[in-house]
Design a protein around this motif. Structure first.
Motif, mmCIF file in Angstrom:
data_model
loop_
_atom_site.group_PDB
_atom_site.id
_atom_site.type_symbol
_atom_site.label_atom_id
_atom_site.label_comp_id
_atom_site.label_asym_id
_atom_site.label_seq_id
_atom_site.Cartn_x
_atom_site.Cartn_y
_atom_site.Cartn_z
ATOM 1 N N GLY A 147 0.780 -1.233 0.000
ATOM 2 C CA GLY A 147 0.000 0.000 0.000
ATOM 3 C C GLY A 147 0.807 1.276 0.000
ATOM 4 N N LYS A 148 1.972 1.275 -0.685
ATOM 5 C CA LYS A 148 2.811 2.477 -0.735
ATOM 6 C C LYS A 148 2.317 3.496 -1.761
ATOM 7 C CE LYS A 148 5.636 0.790 2.305
ATOM 8 N NZ LYS A 148 5.639 1.312 3.685
ATOM 9 N N GLY A 149 1.348 3.146 -2.561
ATOM 10 C CA GLY A 149 0.833 4.063 -3.580
ATOM 11 C C GLY A 149 -0.268 3.394 -4.381
ATOM 12 N N ASN A 150 -0.680 4.044 -5.486
ATOM 13 C CA ASN A 150 -1.743 3.530 -6.358
ATOM 14 C C ASN A 150 -3.046 3.322 -5.576
ATOM 15 O OD1 ASN A 150 0.267 3.487 -8.268
ATOM 16 N ND2 ASN A 150 0.451 1.268 -8.355
ATOM 17 N N TYR A 151 -3.586 4.421 -5.045
ATOM 18 C CA TYR A 151 -4.775 4.351 -4.203
ATOM 19 C C TYR A 151 -6.077 4.480 -4.981
ATOM 20 C CZ TYR A 151 -1.197 5.258 -0.687
ATOM 21 O OH TYR A 151 -0.082 5.187 0.094
ATOM 22 N N GLY A 152 -6.024 4.965 -6.221
ATOM 23 C CA GLY A 152 -7.232 5.142 -7.012
ATOM 24 C C GLY A 152 -7.352 4.090 -8.094
ATOM 25 N N PRO A 153 -8.562 3.687 -8.462
ATOM 26 C CA PRO A 153 -8.759 2.652 -9.476
ATOM 27 C C PRO A 153 -8.179 3.025 -10.842
ATOM 28 C CG PRO A 153 -10.794 3.076 -8.279
ATOM 29 C CD PRO A 153 -9.833 4.154 -7.890
ATOM 30 N N LEU A 154 -8.438 4.241 -11.299
ATOM 31 C CA LEU A 154 -7.977 4.646 -12.622
ATOM 32 C C LEU A 154 -6.545 5.158 -12.617
ATOM 33 C CD1 LEU A 154 -11.126 6.437 -14.088
ATOM 34 C CD2 LEU A 154 -10.255 4.175 -14.636
ATOM 35 N N GLY A 155 -6.071 5.661 -11.485
ATOM 36 C CA GLY A 155 -4.707 6.160 -11.407
ATOM 37 C C GLY A 155 -4.551 7.623 -11.736
ATOM 38 N N VAL A 156 -5.650 8.315 -12.072
ATOM 39 C CA VAL A 156 -5.559 9.731 -12.439
ATOM 40 C C VAL A 156 -5.157 10.571 -11.233
ATOM 41 C CG1 VAL A 156 -6.819 11.731 -13.314
ATOM 42 C CG2 VAL A 156 -7.218 9.468 -14.318
ATOM 43 N N LEU A 157 -5.832 10.360 -10.090
ATOM 44 C CA LEU A 157 -5.511 11.136 -8.894
ATOM 45 C C LEU A 157 -4.148 10.752 -8.324
ATOM 46 C CD1 LEU A 157 -8.986 11.291 -7.125
ATOM 47 C CD2 LEU A 157 -7.734 13.169 -8.186
ATOM 48 N N ASP A 158 -3.728 9.515 -8.528
ATOM 49 C CA ASP A 158 -2.368 9.133 -8.133
ATOM 50 C C ASP A 158 -1.351 9.914 -8.950
ATOM 51 O OD1 ASP A 158 -2.435 6.888 -6.112
ATOM 52 O OD2 ASP A 158 -3.798 6.084 -7.615
ATOM 53 N N TRP A 159 -1.614 10.066 -10.234
ATOM 54 C CA TRP A 159 -0.716 10.832 -11.111
ATOM 55 C C TRP A 159 -0.700 12.299 -10.707
ATOM 56 C CZ3 TRP A 159 -2.317 14.345 -15.168
ATOM 57 C CH2 TRP A 159 -1.258 14.808 -15.955
ATOM 58 N N VAL A 160 -1.867 12.860 -10.392
ATOM 59 C CA VAL A 160 -1.958 14.266 -9.999
ATOM 60 C C VAL A 160 -1.246 14.513 -8.671
ATOM 61 C CG1 VAL A 160 -3.555 16.094 -9.283
ATOM 62 C CG2 VAL A 160 -4.096 14.678 -11.274
ATOM 63 N N ASN A 161 -1.405 13.598 -7.717
ATOM 64 C CA ASN A 161 -0.866 13.791 -6.370
ATOM 65 C C ASN A 161 0.497 13.149 -6.146
ATOM 66 O OD1 ASN A 161 -3.178 15.136 -4.748
ATOM 67 N ND2 ASN A 161 -4.219 13.474 -5.804
ATOM 68 N N GLY A 162 1.040 12.521 -7.174
ATOM 69 C CA GLY A 162 2.369 11.933 -7.048
ATOM 70 C C GLY A 162 2.430 10.697 -6.179
ATOM 71 N N THR A 163 1.357 9.903 -6.164
ATOM 72 C CA THR A 163 1.350 8.690 -5.346
ATOM 73 C C THR A 163 1.377 7.426 -6.209
ATOM 74 O OG1 THR A 163 -1.080 8.817 -5.232
ATOM 75 C CG2 THR A 163 0.164 9.764 -3.394
ATOM 76 N N THR A 164 1.793 7.562 -7.454
ATOM 77 C CA THR A 164 1.859 6.408 -8.343
ATOM 78 C C THR A 164 3.073 5.556 -8.014
ATOM 79 O OG1 THR A 164 0.784 7.641 -10.130
ATOM 80 C CG2 THR A 164 1.966 5.650 -10.742
ATOM 81 N N VAL A 165 2.881 4.238 -8.039
ATOM 82 C CA VAL A 165 3.972 3.284 -7.911
ATOM 83 C C VAL A 165 4.081 2.554 -9.242
ATOM 84 C CG1 VAL A 165 4.830 1.228 -6.743
ATOM 85 C CG2 VAL A 165 3.635 2.988 -5.439
ATOM 86 N N GLY A 166 5.246 2.633 -9.882
ATOM 87 C CA GLY A 166 5.410 2.023 -11.198
ATOM 88 C C GLY A 166 4.899 2.929 -12.295
ATOM 89 N N ALA A 167 4.477 2.328 -13.411
ATOM 90 C CA ALA A 167 3.994 3.098 -14.555
ATOM 91 C C ALA A 167 2.711 3.829 -14.191
ATOM 92 C CB ALA A 167 3.755 2.178 -15.751
ATOM 93 N N ASP A 168 2.616 5.114 -14.597
ATOM 94 C CA ASP A 168 1.421 5.886 -14.265
ATOM 95 C C ASP A 168 0.395 5.819 -15.386
ATOM 96 O OD1 ASP A 168 2.129 7.767 -16.249
ATOM 97 O OD2 ASP A 168 3.319 8.917 -14.820
ATOM 98 N N VAL A 169 -0.726 6.471 -15.172
ATOM 99 C CA VAL A 169 -1.845 6.388 -16.100
ATOM 100 C C VAL A 169 -1.515 7.029 -17.443
ATOM 101 C CG1 VAL A 169 -2.909 8.539 -15.284
ATOM 102 C CG2 VAL A 169 -4.343 6.759 -16.311
ATOM 103 N N MET A 170 -0.653 8.040 -17.454
ATOM 104 C CA MET A 170 -0.295 8.676 -18.715
ATOM 105 C C MET A 170 0.519 7.738 -19.598
ATOM 106 S SD MET A 170 -1.930 11.368 -18.309
ATOM 107 C CE MET A 170 -1.485 12.144 -19.865
ATOM 108 N N GLU A 171 1.376 6.942 -18.983
ATOM 109 C CA GLU A 171 2.127 5.949 -19.749
ATOM 110 C C GLU A 171 1.198 4.884 -20.313
ATOM 111 O OE1 GLU A 171 5.787 4.514 -17.838
ATOM 112 O OE2 GLU A 171 5.564 6.162 -16.401
ATOM 113 N N ASP A 172 0.194 4.490 -19.518
ATOM 114 C CA ASP A 172 -0.784 3.521 -20.014
ATOM 115 C C ASP A 172 -1.584 4.099 -21.174
ATOM 116 O OD1 ASP A 172 -0.036 1.692 -18.088
ATOM 117 O OD2 ASP A 172 -1.487 2.432 -16.636
ATOM 118 N N LEU A 173 -1.961 5.372 -21.060
ATOM 119 C CA LEU A 173 -2.719 6.023 -22.125
ATOM 120 C C LEU A 173 -1.889 6.099 -23.405
ATOM 121 C CD1 LEU A 173 -5.270 7.516 -22.977
ATOM 122 C CD2 LEU A 173 -4.261 9.627 -22.102
#
Length: 326
Positions: free
Chosen positions: A258-284
Motif C-alpha cells: 500500500g505504498k501508492g496507487n490508491y485510485g482505481p484509474l490512477g488519475v488522482l495518483d498521477w496528480v498527487n504523485g502517489t503512483t507506484v510504477g507506470a502511471d496512467v499517462m504511460e498507459d494512455l
C-alpha cells in the motif's frame, strides 16, 4: 437496415421487460435482487471460476499470471486455510453490502414511509419507468467521477494514513495480508473497511443525486468487472479503458503493502504523485500506440485536407466556367 431493426426491437423488449419488472416488484425487492444478481454473476461466480482454474491447472495458469507462480492462489502464504478465509470473507462482504443497501431501503420506505432513495418507479407521468438517455449518461459520468474521487481519498487518508489508526490496522492485517492479488482479494477486507472503501463511494453519490436504478445497476456492472479483472493477477486482459494498466497498478499496490496507487484509474495518483510504477499517462500512451491513434488521426487530417482541396478545386473550376459564359 436489418441491424437497425434488430437494435430497435431489442430496445423495445428491454423497455417492456424493465417496465414489467418495475410494476411487479417493490423498490425494496429491486434494490436487493438487482445488485445481488449482478454481484453474484459478475463477481462472485467468475472469481470462483478463475480460482478453480488456477488450482486445477497451476502449471498452465502460472504462464498467464503477471507474477508467475507467485500469483497462484494455492502457492501463497497460509495455504488452503488462508484461501478459504479469503473466499469466505469476500463473499460475506459482498452479501453484507447488498443486505445493507436493502436494509436502508426498507428503513426509508417501509418504516419512515418516504420515497425510495434511488429512482425506480419514475414520476407518475412516466410510462416505461426508464431514465431518459441524457440523465442516464450524465449520472453515469457523475457516478464514475465521484466514486473514483471518494475511493482515492478514503483509501489514501483513512486506510493508509501516515500516522496509522484502527481502520488502517484492520486494512493492513486483512487486505494486505495477501501479497499478490487474485479476484477474491478485491472484496477481502475487514467489513468496516470494505463498506467504507468499496460500497459507500458508489452508494453515497447514487442516493445524493438520486440516480435511476438502471444507472446504478450499470455502474455496479462496470465496477464488478473492474474488481474481477484488475485483481485477477492475469497479464492477458482486455485493453479497454486501460484495464491492463489498472491491473498492473493494483499488483504494485498489493506488492508494496500500500505504498501508492490508491485510485482505481490512477488519475488522482498521477496528480498527487502517489503512483507506484507506470502511471496512467504511460498507459494512455501505450493504448494510443497500440491502436495507432496518432497515425489514424494524421491520416484523417490528410484525408480531410485532400477533401477540402478537392472541394476548393471544384468551386474554382465552376467559377471559371461561370466567368467564361459571361
Amino acid at each position: 437496415m436489418l441491424s437497425g431493426w434488430s437494435t430497435s426491437l431489442n430496445l423495445v423488449f428491454f423497455s417492456l421487460t424493465w417496465t414489467t419488472i418495475a410494476m411487479t416488484y417493490s423498490p425494496l425487492q429491486l434494490e436487493f435482487f438487482g445488485p445481488l444478481f449482478l454481484r453474484t454473476m459478475l463477481y462472485i461466480l467468475p472469481s470462483a471460476l478463475f480460482l478453480f482454474i488456477d488450482l486445477l491447472i497451476p502449471s498452465l495458469m502460472a504462464e498467464l499470471k503477471a507474477q508467475g507462480e507467485m500469483g497462484l492462489p494455492g502457492r501463497q502464504k497460509g495455504g488452503a486455510k488462508k484461501l478459504r478465509r479469503v473466499v469466505g470473507w469476500s463473499v460475506f462482504n459482498v452479501l453484507l453490502a447488498v443486505g445493507l443497501q436493502a436494509g436502508i431501503e426498507w428503513l426509508v420506505t417501509d418504516v419512515f414511509k418516504m420515497r425510495s432513495l434511488l429512482l425506480i418507479k419514475g414520476s407518475r407521468w412516466s410510462v416505461n419507468h426508464l431514465p431518459n438517455p441524457w440523465s442516464l449518461f450524465k449520472h453515469a459520468i457523475l457516478g464514475l467521477v465521484s466514486r473514483n474521487i471518494l475511493q482515492y481519498y478514503i483509501h489514501n487518508h483513512l486506510l493508509h494514513p501516515p500516522t496509522g489508526g484502527t481502520l488502517a490496522q484492520w486494512h493492513q492485517t486483512w487486505h494486505h495480508s495477501i501479497y499478490v492479488p487474485y479476484s477474491f482479494v478485491a472484496a477481502y477486507d475487514h467489513p468496516a473497511c470494505y463498506l467504507l472503501h468499496r460500497f459507500l463511494p458508489l452508494y453515497l453519490p447514487a442516493i445524493a443525486f438520486r440516480f435511476h436504478m438502471m444507472t446504478y445497476l450499470l455502474l455496479l456492472t462496470l465496477f464488478s468487472l473492474e474488481e474481477l479483472f484488475t485483481y485477477s493477477g492475469y497479464n492477458i486482459l482486455p485493453s479497454t479503458i486501460m484495464l491492463r494498466g489498472m491491473a498492473r497498478r493494483t499488483d504494485a499496490h498489493m506488492m508494496t503493502q500500500g505504498k501508492g496507487n490508491y485510485g482505481p484509474l490512477g488519475v488522482l495518483d498521477w496528480v498527487n504523485g502517489t503512483t507506484v510504477g507506470a502511471d496512467v499517462m504511460e498507459d494512455l500512451q501505450e493504448e494510443m500506440e497500440k491502436h495507432h491513434v496518432q497515425e489514424r488521426a494524421g491520416s484523417a487530417i490528410d484525408d480531410a485536407g485532400d477533401a477540402a482541396n478537392g472541394i476548393a478545386g471544384k468551386l474554382k473550376s465552376r467559377a471559371r466556367k461561370g466567368r467564361g459564359k459571361k
